[in-house]
Design a protein around this motif. Structure first.
Motif, PDB file in Angstrom:
ATOM      1  N   GLN A   1     -32.963  51.283 -21.791  1.00 46.08           N
ATOM      2  CA  GLN A   1     -33.192  52.268 -20.739  1.00 46.08           C
ATOM      3  C   GLN A   1     -33.785  51.560 -19.523  1.00 46.08           C
ATOM      4  O   GLN A   1     -34.695  50.735 -19.638  1.00 46.08           O
ATOM      5  N   GLY A   2     -33.248  51.860 -18.348  1.00 49.96           N
ATOM      6  CA  GLY A   2     -33.700  51.191 -17.138  1.00 49.96           C
ATOM      7  C   GLY A   2     -33.016  49.868 -16.886  1.00 49.96           C
ATOM      8  O   GLY A   2     -33.382  49.144 -15.954  1.00 49.96           O
ATOM      9  N   GLY A   3     -31.989  49.548 -17.701  1.00 49.27           N
ATOM     10  CA  GLY A   3     -31.306  48.267 -17.575  1.00 49.27           C
ATOM     11  C   GLY A   3     -30.031  48.312 -16.761  1.00 49.27           C
ATOM     12  O   GLY A   3     -29.231  47.365 -16.830  1.00 49.27           O
ATOM     13  N   GLY A   4     -29.813  49.370 -16.006  1.00 44.99           N
ATOM     14  CA  GLY A   4     -28.669  49.409 -15.103  1.00 44.99           C
ATOM     15  C   GLY A   4     -27.439  50.103 -15.630  1.00 44.99           C
ATOM     16  O   GLY A   4     -26.392  50.097 -14.973  1.00 44.99           O
ATOM     17  N   LEU A   5     -27.522  50.739 -16.800  1.00 47.27           N
ATOM     18  CA  LEU A   5     -26.335  51.378 -17.364  1.00 47.27           C
ATOM     19  C   LEU A   5     -25.847  52.540 -16.505  1.00 47.27           C
ATOM     20  O   LEU A   5     -24.646  52.747 -16.334  1.00 47.27           O
TER      21      LEU A   5
ATOM     22  N   GLY B   1     -36.841  50.582 -21.522  1.00 43.75           N
ATOM     23  CA  GLY B   1     -36.944  49.840 -22.773  1.00 43.75           C
ATOM     24  C   GLY B   1     -36.177  50.365 -23.952  1.00 43.75           C
ATOM     25  O   GLY B   1     -35.582  49.583 -24.702  1.00 43.75           O
ATOM     26  N   ARG B   2     -36.173  51.682 -24.196  1.00 45.27           N
ATOM     27  CA  ARG B   2     -35.519  52.198 -25.391  1.00 45.27           C
ATOM     28  C   ARG B   2     -34.001  52.209 -25.228  1.00 45.27           C
ATOM     29  O   ARG B   2     -33.473  52.152 -24.130  1.00 45.27           O
ATOM     30  N   HIS B   3     -33.301  52.330 -26.348  1.00 42.48           N
ATOM     31  CA  HIS B   3     -31.848  52.181 -26.334  1.00 42.48           C
ATOM     32  C   HIS B   3     -31.158  53.311 -25.574  1.00 42.48           C
ATOM     33  O   HIS B   3     -31.458  54.497 -25.754  1.00 42.48           O
ATOM     34  N   SER B   4     -30.222  52.924 -24.719  1.00 45.77           N
ATOM     35  CA  SER B   4     -29.440  53.866 -23.929  1.00 45.77           C
ATOM     36  C   SER B   4     -27.985  53.439 -24.010  1.00 45.77           C
ATOM     37  O   SER B   4     -27.683  52.256 -24.168  1.00 45.77           O
ATOM     38  N   TYR B   5     -27.081  54.407 -23.930  1.00 45.02           N
ATOM     39  CA  TYR B   5     -25.668  54.020 -23.936  1.00 45.02           C
ATOM     40  C   TYR B   5     -24.808  55.033 -23.197  1.00 45.02           C
ATOM     41  O   TYR B   5     -25.178  56.193 -23.032  1.00 45.02           O
TER      42      TYR B   5
ATOM     43  N   LEU C   1     -16.755  47.571 -26.686  1.00 46.73           N
ATOM     44  CA  LEU C   1     -18.215  47.697 -26.674  1.00 46.73           C
ATOM     45  C   LEU C   1     -18.779  46.583 -25.812  1.00 46.73           C
ATOM     46  O   LEU C   1     -18.568  45.399 -26.096  1.00 46.73           O
ATOM     47  N   VAL C   2     -19.479  46.954 -24.750  1.00 52.30           N
ATOM     48  CA  VAL C   2     -20.167  45.978 -23.901  1.00 52.30           C
ATOM     49  C   VAL C   2     -21.656  46.139 -24.163  1.00 52.30           C
ATOM     50  O   VAL C   2     -22.239  47.192 -23.883  1.00 52.30           O
ATOM     51  N   ALA C   3     -22.265  45.080 -24.720  1.00 48.95           N
ATOM     52  CA  ALA C   3     -23.667  45.149 -25.154  1.00 48.95           C
ATOM     53  C   ALA C   3     -24.518  44.214 -24.317  1.00 48.95           C
ATOM     54  O   ALA C   3     -24.299  43.000 -24.327  1.00 48.95           O
ATOM     55  N   SER C   4     -25.492  44.773 -23.618  1.00 54.19           N
ATOM     56  CA  SER C   4     -26.393  43.920 -22.841  1.00 54.19           C
ATOM     57  C   SER C   4     -27.624  43.526 -23.649  1.00 54.19           C
ATOM     58  O   SER C   4     -28.490  42.808 -23.135  1.00 54.19           O
ATOM     59  N   ASP C   5     -27.711  44.007 -24.877  1.00 55.20           N
ATOM     60  CA  ASP C   5     -28.800  43.569 -25.763  1.00 55.20           C
ATOM     61  C   ASP C   5     -28.342  43.643 -27.217  1.00 55.20           C
ATOM     62  O   ASP C   5     -27.299  44.237 -27.538  1.00 55.20           O
TER      63      ASP C   5
ATOM     64  N   PRO D   1     -35.356  35.752  -7.737  1.00 55.29           N
ATOM     65  CA  PRO D   1     -35.410  35.783  -9.211  1.00 55.29           C
ATOM     66  C   PRO D   1     -36.022  37.060  -9.779  1.00 55.29           C
ATOM     67  O   PRO D   1     -35.611  37.520 -10.841  1.00 55.29           O
ATOM     68  N   ASN D   2     -36.984  37.660  -9.066  1.00 56.67           N
ATOM     69  CA  ASN D   2     -37.665  38.838  -9.617  1.00 56.67           C
ATOM     70  C   ASN D   2     -36.787  40.087  -9.625  1.00 56.67           C
ATOM     71  O   ASN D   2     -37.156  41.099 -10.214  1.00 56.67           O
ATOM     72  N   VAL D   3     -35.635  40.048  -8.943  1.00 63.22           N
ATOM     73  CA  VAL D   3     -34.741  41.213  -8.948  1.00 63.22           C
ATOM     74  C   VAL D   3     -33.399  40.906  -9.611  1.00 63.22           C
ATOM     75  O   VAL D   3     -32.501  41.746  -9.612  1.00 63.22           O
ATOM     76  N   LEU D   4     -33.255  39.723 -10.185  1.00 66.31           N
ATOM     77  CA  LEU D   4     -31.976  39.350 -10.793  1.00 66.31           C
ATOM     78  C   LEU D   4     -31.573  40.288 -11.924  1.00 66.31           C
ATOM     79  O   LEU D   4     -30.383  40.535 -12.150  1.00 66.31           O
ATOM     80  N   GLY D   5     -32.567  40.812 -12.639  1.00 68.37           N
ATOM     81  CA  GLY D   5     -32.269  41.703 -13.765  1.00 68.37           C
ATOM     82  C   GLY D   5     -31.472  42.931 -13.361  1.00 68.37           C
ATOM     83  O   GLY D   5     -30.751  43.513 -14.177  1.00 68.37           O
ATOM     84  N   ARG D   6     -31.582  43.328 -12.093  1.00 68.16           N
ATOM     85  CA  ARG D   6     -30.846  44.493 -11.611  1.00 68.16           C
ATOM     86  C   ARG D   6     -29.333  44.264 -11.658  1.00 68.16           C
ATOM     87  O   ARG D   6     -28.551  45.217 -11.660  1.00 68.16           O
ATOM     88  N   TYR D   7     -28.938  43.008 -11.673  1.00 70.36           N
ATOM     89  CA  TYR D   7     -27.511  42.706 -11.585  1.00 70.36           C
ATOM     90  C   TYR D   7     -26.852  42.567 -12.955  1.00 70.36           C
ATOM     91  O   TYR D   7     -25.685  42.189 -13.045  1.00 70.36           O
ATOM     92  N   ILE D   8     -27.585  42.895 -14.006  1.00 70.22           N
ATOM     93  CA  ILE D   8     -26.956  42.958 -15.321  1.00 70.22           C
ATOM     94  C   ILE D   8     -25.870  44.032 -15.315  1.00 70.22           C
ATOM     95  O   ILE D   8     -24.814  43.889 -15.934  1.00 70.22           O
ATOM     96  N   SER D   9     -26.120  45.119 -14.577  1.00 69.05           N
ATOM     97  CA  SER D   9     -25.097  46.161 -14.466  1.00 69.05           C
ATOM     98  C   SER D   9     -23.832  45.615 -13.829  1.00 69.05           C
ATOM     99  O   SER D   9     -22.714  46.053 -14.138  1.00 69.05           O
TER     100      SER D   9
END
Length: 631
Positions: free
Chosen positions: A12-16, A46-50, A71-75, A165-173
């Protein structure tokens, strides 16, 4: 390939949600039909989202189905949670760094879920590690697995575009989007157009995402078009893609709403957040401001909407189960004072706080019978996004024409599902405001007994009127005289017959399928899409079925009795334990429906499980099927 069913999973919060937003627009701009539903925990990060999605080259999808082809899994949690959802020869895309992760390394997973998965893996002699699970899937289901080095891709994007670098995680989406685009062979021009719509006035974000897409394409070049979709039949530019919350918000704008109150609650809040973006409106040359106010609680939300309505504007509030509980006293006040308001009620799992981010249809009877005493209210439901858009307008028409509170009953599944719909035809929209007194009237009687629906004047205009929570005379003065009480009581409740007689049939119910079916599915709300797809699939299995979509739940439309003459051939479908539509039918008609297909896990009914359930009932094996599929 005509259709593709797929899952996108991660924290959750990972750009899905961003990935779903971009992909939905990309597919629709390319001419494909698209539907996707979002499942998530009630925490911020943090918690699982799909995302569970279906894209079609031949039609507009109305329901979701398992198993999925991609299935595209980011974790790692996504792989463990959804590996059972995969079809033969499916494709998995996952992060290289997750290869050695163990199930025990995932702190966000609930203990009950972990134990259930370990039991399943033990039964297949699979070690609870990602690499072991991947080998098992490759051997048992011939799954194609593709590793992507997320860190490498993001690092290269940072070097090219100067992303901090501190915003790179946003681009996992962006990696998720890129992998789906490459596999399905989508034109990158459509992706760019989608990005420009998502990141309006932020061109740097568009370019950042396009760079990530090119990097993903370079890593996956040998799989380009591996799941290529056929050329679509839908004409580009003739459809739109939006969530259920969006459909309601747009419907309110078209209906002429000028006041919306809310207190933040899932899954209702997104509607008000969209309305806040359109607080200055120019609709068909009519200019006006839309006031959207976040109140201190739901009691203030409903009472402020009542106050706004009394001044003559179209007013509404939106909420979910716990919030509606707090609004009930205000609902009763609106009933006593014949105030036209609309309460948009998004159901979620209850009771109490229940499951804040999961769906349900268990609030039907609560919406109909909430409040002390007897007063006229209307409860409408919508089965899909297009219905929701038009039904909102009708909800306000009914509220003002008959001067009653209207509850528009929806649910989380419709609210959080993104779907493709044809462009609404605005020329079909009609606005009815009822009988309004605009000039000064001597001795104006707000609650005149000469009419079932008294001519309405607005506070702040020339006429004087009184509103209290007590019984009153024609002017609004408090009285306890038994004769006045009787007449006022009967006046308010006589509106039921007017409403049942005058509301257009298309807002009461719709019927789909065979005119002489072997079985009729009856339901309301978001089960419509899966029921419509089910009756088509059942036709191929030699089962003639129909679907009765009840839209005006109260007052219950007696016209539907003609479809229920043989209750033994009727099957109720609902997201509740009791299948409350059966109780409502029994109250309103005396007919008893015995058969039901129900689901109350908080997850949507999928096509496969509904078809299997109908077949079980048709084969006389049972009268009740409880559905449970979904993570």
């Amino acid at each position: 390939m005509n259709n593709l069913d797929f899952l996108l999973g991660g924290p959750q919060g990972g750009g899905l949600e961003t990935a779903m937003n971009i992909l939905s627009k990309t597919f629709v701009l390319a001419g494909y039909g698209f539907i996707a539903e979002r499942e998530y925990f009630s925490n911020i990060v943090g918690r699982h989202s799909y995302i569970h999605a279906r894209v079609s080259a031949r039609s507009i999808p109305r329901s979701l189905r398992y198993p999925v082809r991609l299935l595209v899994a980011s974790d790692a949690e996504t792989l463990f949670t959804h590996y059972m959802d995969l079809s033969e020869e499916a494709v998995i895309i996952y992060n290289t760094e997750d290869s050695t992760r163990s199930l025990s390394d995932i702190p966000s997973m609930e203990d009950q879920t972990r134990s259930r998965i370990i039991t399943l893996l033990n039964g297949e002699n699979v070690e609870p590690r990602v690499d072991s699970l991947v080998r098992y899937l490759e051997e048992s289901k011939h799954v194609k697995t593709i590793q992507l080095d997320f860190r490498k891709i993001l690092g290269e994007a940072s070097r090219i575009r100067g992303i901090k670098p501190n915003v790179l995680g946003r681009y996992i989406s962006s990696i998720i989007v890129g992998s789906v685009v490459v596999l399905t062979g989508l034109d990158k021009n459509h992706v760019r157009r989608a990005l420009e719509r998502v990141f309006t006035r932020r061109p740097e974000m568009v370019e950042d995402n396009m760079v990530v897409l090119k990097l993903v394409e370079a890593e996956m070049h040998e799989y380009s078009g591996f799941l290529k979709l056929d050329v679509p039949d839908l004409e580009p530019g003739k459809h739109m893609v939006l969530s259920g919350n969006d459909a309601i918000a747009l419907g309110k704008i078209v209906a002429g709403v000028r006041y919306q109150s809310y207190y933040p609650i899932t899954p209702a809040a997104d509607e008000s957040l969209l309305l806040e973006r359109y607080m200055n409106i120019d609709f068909n040359g009519v200019k006006g401001s839309l006031i959207v106010i976040q109140m201190e609680d739901e009691i203030a939300a409903v009472t402020s909407a009542i106050g706004a309505s009394l001044t003559g504007v179209r007013a509404s509030t939106s909420t979910s189960g716990p919030g509606f509980d707090l609004m009930i006293e205000g609902l009763s006040y609106a009933g006593m004072n014949e105030v036209p308001i609309v309460i948009t009620y998004y159901q979620r799992g209850g009771p109490s706080t229940g499951q804040p981010t999961r769906g349900a249809q268990s609030d039907l009877l609560s919406a109909i019978f909430a409040g002390h005493g007897e007063f006229t209210r209307v409860v409408l439901s919508s089965g899909d996004h297009m219905e929701a858009f038009y039904d909102v307008v009708e909800a306000f028409n009914i509220a003002e024409k008959y001067q009653v509170p209207v509850i528009h009953l929806l649910d989380k599944f419709l609210a959080n599902t993104i779907a493709t719909i044809p462009l609404p035809v605005l020329s079909e929209v009609r606005i009815e405001r009822g009988t309004v007194v605009s000039e000064s009237v001597k001795s104006y009687k707000r609650f005149s007994l000469d009419h079932v629906v008294s001519p309405r004047a607005f506070i702040g205009r020339p006429n004087i009127m009184w509103y209290t929570g007590d019984e009153h005379d024609e002017y609004g003065h408090i009285v306890e005289d038994p004769e006045i009480r009787r007449k006022m009581y009967e006046k308010r409740l006589a509106k039921y017959n007017l409403i049942k007689k005058e509301v257009d049939t298309r807002f009461k119910y719709t019927y789909h399928g065979y005119e002489d079916p072997d079985y009729i599915l009856i339901g309301w709300g978001s089960v419509k899409g899966v029921c419509l797809d089910a009756i088509e699939e059942l036709r191929g299995k030699g089962i003639k079925a129909g679907y009765l979509n009840v839209k005006m739940l109260w007052p219950f439309p007696s016209e539907v009795e003609k479809y229920l003459k043989n209750p033994e051939r009727v099957i109720a479908v609902e997201h509740s334990y009791e299948a409350q539509i059966r109780i409502l039918v029994s109250i309103a008609t005396g007919l008893r429906i015995h058969r039901k297909i129900i689901k109350y896990t908080g997850r949507p009914i999928t096509l496969n499980e509904l078809i299997n359930a109908v077949e079980k009932i048709v084969s006389k094996k049972t009268d009740e099927v409880v559905l449970t599929y979904g993570a």
